[in-house]
Enzyme design. Structure first.
Site, PDB file in Angstrom:
ATOM      1  N   SER A 130       5.333  -0.246   4.533  1.00  0.00           N
ATOM      2  CA  SER A 130       5.309  -0.139   3.074  1.00  0.00           C
ATOM      3  C   SER A 130       5.871   1.188   2.565  1.00  0.00           C
ATOM      4  CB  SER A 130       3.865  -0.325   2.582  1.00  0.00           C
ATOM      5  OG  SER A 130       2.981   0.430   3.402  1.00  0.00           O
ATOM      6  N   HIS A 154       0.827  -1.213   0.000  1.00  0.00           N
ATOM      7  CA  HIS A 154       0.000   0.000   0.000  1.00  0.00           C
ATOM      8  C   HIS A 154       0.859   1.259   0.000  1.00  0.00           C
ATOM      9  CE1 HIS A 154      -3.489  -2.570   1.730  1.00  0.00           C
ATOM     10  NE2 HIS A 154      -3.531  -2.504   0.423  1.00  0.00           N
ATOM     11  N   GLU A 174      -6.067  -8.148   3.372  1.00  0.00           N
ATOM     12  CA  GLU A 174      -5.505  -9.274   4.145  1.00  0.00           C
ATOM     13  C   GLU A 174      -6.622 -10.058   4.841  1.00  0.00           C
ATOM     14  OE1 GLU A 174      -2.142  -8.506   6.779  1.00  0.00           O
ATOM     15  OE2 GLU A 174      -2.620 -10.332   7.885  1.00  0.00           O
ATOM     16  N   HIS A 182      -0.440  -8.808   0.613  1.00  0.00           N
ATOM     17  CA  HIS A 182      -1.483  -8.945   1.641  1.00  0.00           C
ATOM     18  C   HIS A 182      -2.170 -10.306   1.626  1.00  0.00           C
ATOM     19  CE1 HIS A 182      -1.008  -4.877  -0.027  1.00  0.00           C
ATOM     20  NE2 HIS A 182      -0.840  -4.566   1.240  1.00  0.00           N
TER      21      HIS A 182
HETATM   22  O1  0O3 Z   1      -1.815  -4.397   5.647  1.00  0.00           O
HETATM   23  P1  0O3 Z   1      -1.369  -2.996   5.403  1.00  0.00           P
HETATM   24  O2  0O3 Z   1      -2.510  -2.150   4.924  1.00  0.00           O
HETATM   25  O3  0O3 Z   1      -0.649  -2.427   6.542  1.00  0.00           O
HETATM   26  O4  0O3 Z   1      -0.363  -3.157   4.154  1.00  0.00           O
HETATM   27  P2  0O3 Z   1       0.882  -2.332   3.651  1.00  0.00           P
HETATM   28  O5  0O3 Z   1       0.802  -0.921   4.033  1.00  0.00           O
HETATM   29  O6  0O3 Z   1       0.996  -2.645   2.201  1.00  0.00           O
HETATM   30  O7  0O3 Z   1       2.120  -2.923   4.430  1.00  0.00           O
HETATM   31  C1  0O3 Z   1       2.590  -4.217   4.217  1.00  0.00           C
HETATM   32  C2  0O3 Z   1       1.899  -5.202   5.111  1.00  0.00           C
HETATM   33  C3  0O3 Z   1       1.339  -6.368   4.401  1.00  0.00           C
HETATM   34  C4  0O3 Z   1       1.578  -6.653   3.149  1.00  0.00           C
HETATM   35  C5  0O3 Z   1       0.437  -7.293   5.096  1.00  0.00           C
HETATM   36  O8  0O3 Z   1       0.966  -7.726   6.288  1.00  0.00           O
END
Ligand code: 0O3
Ligand code: SF4
Length: 316
Positions: free
Chosen positions: A273, A46, A131, A79
């Protein structure tokens, strides 16, 4: 004009985790191996900056597999995805690479294992988050019950109170989750928890560092995207740990300098991220306006690394 003094606290660990690092590498290596375009189902992580950079290299981001042609490779985001997604890709004979973080896959396996043992699963997570959709989608629709708050626990309708297990999203607030788990255990004393915490090492470490940093600073900025769950949790943790002003910024342009007027210290961290270039951009923006003294608040060291899938380690 002399610049006002400012103590800049920098949290460590911050920014990229091993799962994000691996997911981005998977897209880059897929582009090298198969050439452009390579499709990616959902933002690989993200972060708009990361996604735009990969798009420039030839990645095409879509939300659903139905938007991909049969004859180009597709990558599933970090995710995780419901089981129906790889099944559909297989049925269409597509080349696909799963960039689901191994720590998310671990939760998927755990959910399946509990279900195989005849337990009903309660998932602690945020409705609609990819997720949560991916983890719940490891089992047939309707089998996994979702709770988001301790209040939800009071109303959740289970099959058999004695045959339950819970799993969680990996990026939740450690403290909020402990409250929800306590509510579950109070209502369902027989409920089985994960072998090892589902909230991952990166989430836990970033929240710990923020807790140590927040009480020291007049304001705190979290570099991260508005759709990044773990980044938003860092803002909440900072505010709760005593920082009067905690804000999410995607990059330096987002900083509200008027809101920061009069501060003598700032704390900076970043979600899992958020790339280091954006963190440095934010730090540099403070350095141009203030006479900055930096201090690292390091509460843990990380040396986790995940291998990319074998298909990408083999020659084309
Ligand atoms: O799950 P989250 O919205 O925090 O995802 P991001 O920001 O892409 O960060 C990586 C975490 C992930 C892939 C799931 O654990
Ligand atoms: Fe994996 Fe944790 Fe990073 Fe998510 S935040 S990608 S679970 S290491």
């Amino acid at each position: 004009m002399t610049k006002p003094p400012l103590t800049l606290y920098l949290a460590a660990p911050r920014g990229f985790c091993a799962g994000v690092d691996r997911a981005i590498k998977i897209v880059e290596m897929a582009l090298e191996k198969w050439g452009a375009p390579v499709y990616v189902r959902h933002e690989i992580v993200h972060n708009k900056f990361v996604v735009d950079g990969l798009r420039d290299k030839g990645a095409i981001f879509v939300e659903e597999l139905t938007e991909c042609p049969d004859d180009r490779p597709v990558i599933f985001s970090a995710h995780g995805v419901p089981k129906s997604v790889p099944s559909a890709a297989q049925a269409r004979n597509m080349i696909y690479v799963d960039a689901t973080c191994p720590l998310v896959s671990k939760v998927h396996i755990e959910a399946q294992r509990h279900a195989d043992a005849g337990l009903q699963i309660i998932m602690i997570g945020h409705a609609g988050h990819p997720e949560t959709i991916g983890t719940m989608g490891q089992l047939p629709e309707g089998d996994v019950l979702l709770v988001e708050t301790p209040e939800d626990v009071a109303t959740v309708n289970v099959r058999d109170e004695t045959r339950l297990a819970y799993v969680t999203q990996t990026t939740l607030s450690v403290d909020d989750t402990a409250d929800i788990v306590a509510a579950l255990q109070a209502r369902f004393p027989a409920i089985i928890g994960p072998h090892k915490e589902d909230i991952c090492y990166a989430t836990t470490n970033r929240q710990e560092a923020v807790k140590a940093m927040a009480p020291k600073c007049d304001a705190m900025l979290v570099v991260g995207a508005p759709n990044s769950s773990n980044s938003k949790r860092l803002v909440e943790v900072g505010a709760r740990a005593g920082c009067a002003y905690a804000q999410l910024v995607q990059r330096a342009d987002d900083i509200d300098w008027r809101a920061l007027e009069g501060i003598s210290s700032i704390g900076i961290t970043a979600g899992a991220s958020a790339p280091e270039v954006l963190i440095n951009e934010v730090i540099d923006a403070f350095k141009t306006r203030y006479d900055v003294t930096s201090e690292l608040i390091e509460t843990a060291q990380e040396n986790v690394e995940f291998k990319v899938p074998r298909v990408l380690r083999q020659p084309a």
